[in-house]
Design an enzyme around this catalytic site. Structure first.
Site, PDB file in Angstrom:
ATOM      1  N   THR A   1       0.838  -1.209   0.000  1.00  0.00           N
ATOM      2  CA  THR A   1       0.000   0.000   0.000  1.00  0.00           C
ATOM      3  C   THR A   1       0.869   1.254   0.000  1.00  0.00           C
ATOM      4  O   THR A   1       0.704   2.146  -0.844  1.00  0.00           O
ATOM      5  CB  THR A   1      -0.921  -0.004   1.232  1.00  0.00           C
ATOM      6  OG1 THR A   1      -1.687  -1.205   1.235  1.00  0.00           O
ATOM      7  CG2 THR A   1      -1.849   1.195   1.221  1.00  0.00           C
ATOM      8  N   THR A   2       1.809   1.324   0.935  1.00  0.00           N
ATOM      9  CA  THR A   2       2.697   2.488   1.036  1.00  0.00           C
ATOM     10  C   THR A   2       3.519   2.654  -0.235  1.00  0.00           C
ATOM     11  O   THR A   2       3.843   3.776  -0.631  1.00  0.00           O
ATOM     12  CB  THR A   2       3.623   2.333   2.258  1.00  0.00           C
ATOM     13  OG1 THR A   2       2.809   2.192   3.428  1.00  0.00           O
ATOM     14  CG2 THR A   2       4.537   3.522   2.433  1.00  0.00           C
TER      15      THR A   2
ATOM     16  N   TYR B   1      -1.637 -10.766   3.348  1.00  0.00           N
ATOM     17  CA  TYR B   1      -1.681  -9.346   3.711  1.00  0.00           C
ATOM     18  C   TYR B   1      -3.136  -8.978   3.966  1.00  0.00           C
ATOM     19  O   TYR B   1      -3.918  -8.831   3.020  1.00  0.00           O
ATOM     20  CB  TYR B   1      -1.051  -8.537   2.572  1.00  0.00           C
ATOM     21  CG  TYR B   1      -1.020  -7.037   2.740  1.00  0.00           C
ATOM     22  CD1 TYR B   1      -1.371  -6.403   3.932  1.00  0.00           C
ATOM     23  CD2 TYR B   1      -0.623  -6.222   1.674  1.00  0.00           C
ATOM     24  CE1 TYR B   1      -1.324  -5.032   4.058  1.00  0.00           C
ATOM     25  CE2 TYR B   1      -0.572  -4.851   1.787  1.00  0.00           C
ATOM     26  CZ  TYR B   1      -0.932  -4.254   2.982  1.00  0.00           C
ATOM     27  OH  TYR B   1      -0.892  -2.883   3.100  1.00  0.00           O
TER      28      TYR B   1
ATOM     29  N   LYS C   1       0.591 -10.352   7.506  1.00  0.00           N
ATOM     30  CA  LYS C   1       0.703  -8.917   7.777  1.00  0.00           C
ATOM     31  C   LYS C   1      -0.699  -8.465   8.144  1.00  0.00           C
ATOM     32  O   LYS C   1      -1.590  -8.390   7.293  1.00  0.00           O
ATOM     33  CB  LYS C   1       1.212  -8.156   6.550  1.00  0.00           C
ATOM     34  CG  LYS C   1       1.288  -6.642   6.751  1.00  0.00           C
ATOM     35  CD  LYS C   1       1.746  -5.956   5.465  1.00  0.00           C
ATOM     36  CE  LYS C   1       2.068  -4.492   5.664  1.00  0.00           C
ATOM     37  NZ  LYS C   1       0.911  -3.612   5.835  1.00  0.00           N
TER      38      LYS C   1
ATOM     39  N   SER D   1      -3.058  -5.843   9.110  1.00  0.00           N
ATOM     40  CA  SER D   1      -3.277  -4.388   9.122  1.00  0.00           C
ATOM     41  C   SER D   1      -4.736  -4.082   9.417  1.00  0.00           C
ATOM     42  O   SER D   1      -5.483  -3.599   8.566  1.00  0.00           O
ATOM     43  CB  SER D   1      -2.847  -3.777   7.793  1.00  0.00           C
ATOM     44  OG  SER D   1      -1.465  -3.961   7.591  1.00  0.00           O
TER      45      SER D   1
ATOM     46  N   GLY E   1       0.203  -4.252  11.519  1.00  0.00           N
ATOM     47  CA  GLY E   1       0.325  -3.196  10.518  1.00  0.00           C
ATOM     48  C   GLY E   1      -0.357  -1.889  10.858  1.00  0.00           C
ATOM     49  O   GLY E   1      -0.524  -1.043   9.983  1.00  0.00           O
TER      50      GLY E   1
ATOM     51  N   ASP F   1       0.525   1.057  13.017  1.00  0.00           N
ATOM     52  CA  ASP F   1       1.724   1.473  13.744  1.00  0.00           C
ATOM     53  C   ASP F   1       1.425   2.110  15.098  1.00  0.00           C
ATOM     54  O   ASP F   1       2.148   1.886  16.072  1.00  0.00           O
ATOM     55  CB  ASP F   1       2.538   2.456  12.885  1.00  0.00           C
ATOM     56  CG  ASP F   1       2.918   1.863  11.534  1.00  0.00           C
ATOM     57  OD1 ASP F   1       2.432   0.771  11.194  1.00  0.00           O
ATOM     58  OD2 ASP F   1       3.687   2.500  10.806  1.00  0.00           O
ATOM     59  N   GLU F   2       0.344   2.888  15.160  1.00  0.00           N
ATOM     60  CA  GLU F   2       0.029   3.613  16.400  1.00  0.00           C
ATOM     61  C   GLU F   2      -0.518   2.695  17.495  1.00  0.00           C
ATOM     62  O   GLU F   2      -0.684   3.110  18.636  1.00  0.00           O
ATOM     63  CB  GLU F   2      -0.954   4.759  16.119  1.00  0.00           C
ATOM     64  CG  GLU F   2      -2.291   4.354  15.537  1.00  0.00           C
ATOM     65  CD  GLU F   2      -2.312   4.287  14.025  1.00  0.00           C
ATOM     66  OE1 GLU F   2      -3.402   4.466  13.451  1.00  0.00           O
ATOM     67  OE2 GLU F   2      -1.253   4.050  13.403  1.00  0.00           O
TER      68      GLU F   2
ATOM     69  N   VAL G   1       4.903  -4.467  10.339  1.00  0.00           N
ATOM     70  CA  VAL G   1       5.185  -3.907   9.015  1.00  0.00           C
ATOM     71  C   VAL G   1       4.482  -2.568   8.953  1.00  0.00           C
ATOM     72  O   VAL G   1       3.265  -2.503   9.170  1.00  0.00           O
ATOM     73  CB  VAL G   1       4.632  -4.803   7.881  1.00  0.00           C
ATOM     74  CG1 VAL G   1       4.994  -4.212   6.519  1.00  0.00           C
ATOM     75  CG2 VAL G   1       5.143  -6.225   7.997  1.00  0.00           C
TER      76      VAL G   1
ATOM     77  N   SER H   1       4.667   1.953   7.619  1.00  0.00           N
ATOM     78  CA  SER H   1       5.326   3.065   6.928  1.00  0.00           C
ATOM     79  C   SER H   1       6.145   3.929   7.886  1.00  0.00           C
ATOM     80  O   SER H   1       7.150   4.511   7.482  1.00  0.00           O
ATOM     81  CB  SER H   1       4.276   3.934   6.223  1.00  0.00           C
ATOM     82  OG  SER H   1       3.346   4.455   7.156  1.00  0.00           O
TER      83      SER H   1
END
Length: 308
Positions: A50-51, A142, A172, A174, A198, A200-201, A215, A217
């Site tokens: 995606t990123t 994913y 992964k 997310s 996935g 991050d926060e 994983v 960004s």
């Protein structure tokens, strides 16, 4: 790269560097690899996801990027995972064969999202058809339902998956559904699957229930800080780990309110690394100067526990 080593710790979801006129810019990937390793202490990458605007690239571009990352990552990176998902099964299979031929550490596939699989069996059948084209390469699912709209629970998908996909190595994940993730980890302990978070926060929450790593960004520019969070969690010093997670969240909360996506991520990586990542590809549009100024000021203002 390190064959046979379990995928764990931080994996940078890489952006695709582009020239000002929107062509892929392979010339900066060597510097990008060196920056991730030396400045962020990140030795794993997830390419064309995606990123990386993978679904906005054509097949040839995706192959060229995969080749360059594998080439530049030799003896520097532990894992180069290539996302080979596509709406077209033959295209996804072609990308899987290519990733195997160039020596990628693993391949990943998201669910097709125009004509969508509606149940576990349909999704497994698609994944199996791709994985079987790279029979010696570790395979990862994913899971990103916010973008694919495919909400099949991973817990359900994993039941008996090794019989269908012998190369299956992990997920992964997310999504914010930590109940689903927890059930996956609890029910598949014997399988030694890698569960990489996935969002991050919320990474610290996922670590607490057993995620092997992440994983994302942000590890392109907050990798070193997040590695310190992982170290604090492992000690365990939860108070210190929380400080790192809260500060990462403070930055992300700030930029999300300004409007934050792949284009803005490219801008942040550019000003942190000094490597020109260029604009995104339409329909995404480049980050504004106002965003860049505000995001840089915010990141510079954060006082991290390690004093840097």
């Amino acid at each position: 790269m390190t064959p046979g080593k379990k995928l764990e710790g931080l994996v940078a979801a890489t952006v695709t560097p582009m020239t000002p006129d929107g062509q892929i810019n392979l010339s900066v990937i060597r510097k990008y690899v060196e920056y991730l390793v030396s400045e962020q202490n990140v030795k794993n990458v997830f390419v064309n996801g995606t990123t990386g605007e993978g679904l906005s690239l054509n097949i040839q571009e995706r192959k060229q990027l995969a080749e360059e990352w594998v080439c530049q990552g030799k003896e520097k990176l532990d894992h180069v995972i290539i996302h080979v998902g596509a709406l077209s099964l033959p295209e996804s299979q072609e990308l899987a064969r290519h990733a195997a031929a160039i020596g990628a550490s693993g391949i990943a596939v998201m669910a097709p999202f125009f004509f969508k699989p509606t149940n576990k069996d349909e999704l497994t059948a698609f994944l199996q058809k791709v994985a079987s084209e790279a029979p010696a390469v570790p395979f990862y699912y994913y899971h990103i339902p916010s973008l694919t709209g495919v909400k099949i629970r991973v817990e359900e998908l994993l039941g008996g998956i090794k019989e269908q996909i012998p190369t299956f190595q992990g997920v992964k994940f997310s999504d914010t559904d930590l109940l689903d993730l927890a059930q996956c980890i609890n029910k598949n302990e014997r399988e030694q699957f890698a569960f990489l978070y996935g969002v991050d926060e919320q990474l610290l929450s996922a670590l607490a229930i057993g995620a092997d790593g992440a994983v994302g960004s942000t590890y392109n520019y907050l990798g070193q800080k997040t590695n310190l969070m992982l170290q604090a969690f492992a000690k365990p010093d939860l108070a210190l780990a929380r400080k790192y997670q809260f500060l990462t969240g403070e930055f992300l909360n700030f930029v999300i309110k300004l409007g934050f996506g792949v284009a803005q991520t490219k801008a942040v990586i550019t000003f942190v690394s000094g490597i020109p990542m260029g604009p995104p590809r339409l329909p995404l549009v480049a980050a504004s100067e106002e965003f860049i100024v505000k995001a840089k000021a915010k990141l510079d203002s954060i006082v991290w526990p390690d004093g840097d």
